[in-house]
Scaffold this active site. Structure first.
Site, PDB file in Angstrom:
ATOM      1  N   GLU A  49       0.866  -1.179   0.000  1.00 30.13           N
ATOM      2  CA  GLU A  49       0.000   0.000   0.000  1.00 30.13           C
ATOM      3  C   GLU A  49       0.900   1.226   0.000  1.00 30.13           C
ATOM      4  OE1 GLU A  49      -2.645   0.009   3.307  1.00 30.13           O
ATOM      5  OE2 GLU A  49      -3.699  -1.802   2.690  1.00 30.13           O
ATOM      6  N   ASP A  60      -5.812   9.348   9.755  1.00 27.19           N
ATOM      7  CA  ASP A  60      -4.498   8.847  10.141  1.00 27.19           C
ATOM      8  C   ASP A  60      -4.069   9.374  11.499  1.00 27.19           C
ATOM      9  OD1 ASP A  60      -3.880   7.332   7.765  1.00 27.19           O
ATOM     10  OD2 ASP A  60      -3.788   9.256   6.728  1.00 27.19           O
TER      11      ASP A  60
END
Length: 270
Positions: A49, A60
């Site tokens: 990824e 995040d």
């Protein structure tokens, strides 16, 4: 069959889970990031990824937010991220690459241009964390029409009423976020993950990868006994953040990857 489908099918026949590794494109700089990217398959990464830096990475945690800032400060752009995939593909045509990030940079780039250039670069899948299935027509539909898988996130709070809608147009694999919250948060118990995977399997035949909070070979092995894939991200980003040189960053990530890969490969050995 897509590269992602091939990789999951191949490793299923080998009786083991897939190690999915995450790094942020351009962190801490383009050249170092490219060396890490190119080194990951030999270190044991089965799927990669690649985070697309964005100025507001709301899903995040601190580690990946800081990685994003480092990449942006170093001049990373969406175009450079696609270029990075192209450079990776010169030597590696088999390891699947999934771009992960947010819709805004893609929208600004232009969806049609992005999908075309991503396909040409050798991108295999997309994870767009802020684009729900109600907006499939904006990106998921054109991406899948070009042969790029569109991977959905499911969480502990995705209930049975919502789950079929989330999974309806998913392809490649399902990414189960084992802890509700931001990336890098604490890890879930194996009991919780076992129950969650069983619930997901009642709704989909796609491979199920589990991530968020996995940092050690032991944790990776525990998840590899349950899931089709194990996703590790923040632990790699931390290695880059604490490195005192580009060489140390590269070595730190690849050494950790090798240890995690060993844990995943040996997880189901009786």
């Amino acid at each position: 069959m897509s590269r992602l489908e091939q990789r999951f099918a191949q490793l299923k026949t080998e009786g083991r889970a897939v190690l999915v590794t995450f790094i942020t494109a351009g962190d801490p700089g383009y050249d170092t990031s490219l060396k890490v990217l190119k080194g990951l398959p030999a270190a044991g990464a089965d799927v990669i990824e690649l985070g697309m830096p964005f100025t507001d990475p709301m899903a995040d945690g601190v580690a990946i937010q800081l990685a994003t800032l480092r990449a942006l400060d170093a001049g990373q752009t969406l175009l450079k991220t696609l270029q990075m995939v192209s450079e990776f593909r010169v030597d590696d045509q088999t390891t699947p690459i999934v771009l992960m990030g947010y819709y805004n940079p893609i929208h600004r780039f232009g969806v049609e241009a992005f999908v075309a250039q991503a396909k040409e670069a050798g991108v295999d899948g997309l994870i767009i964390v802020d684009l729900p299935p109600e907006h499939d027509a904006e990106l998921a539909t054109p991406a899948q029409a070009s042969g790029i898988d569109f991977i959905r996130l499911t969480t502990p709070t995705t209930d049975d009423a919502r789950l079929p809608r989330v999974l309806e147009r998913s392809s490649g694999f399902v990414y189960y976020v084992s802890v509700a919250g931001v990336t890098g948060a604490g890890s879930a118990t194996t009991e919780h993950v076992t129950e969650a995977i069983a619930r997901l399997r009642r709704h989909t035949s796609l491979p199920i990868s589990v991530g968020f909070g996995i940092r050690t070979p032991e944790q990776a092995a525990a998840i590899a006994r349950l899931a089709d894939g194990v996703v590790v991200g923040s632990a790699f980003v931390d290695k880059i953040a604490t490195a005192e040189s580009p060489e140390q960053a590269i070595d730190g990530v690849l050494t950790l990857c090798a240890a995690l890969a060993e844990g995943v490969r040996n997880a189901r050995v009786s």
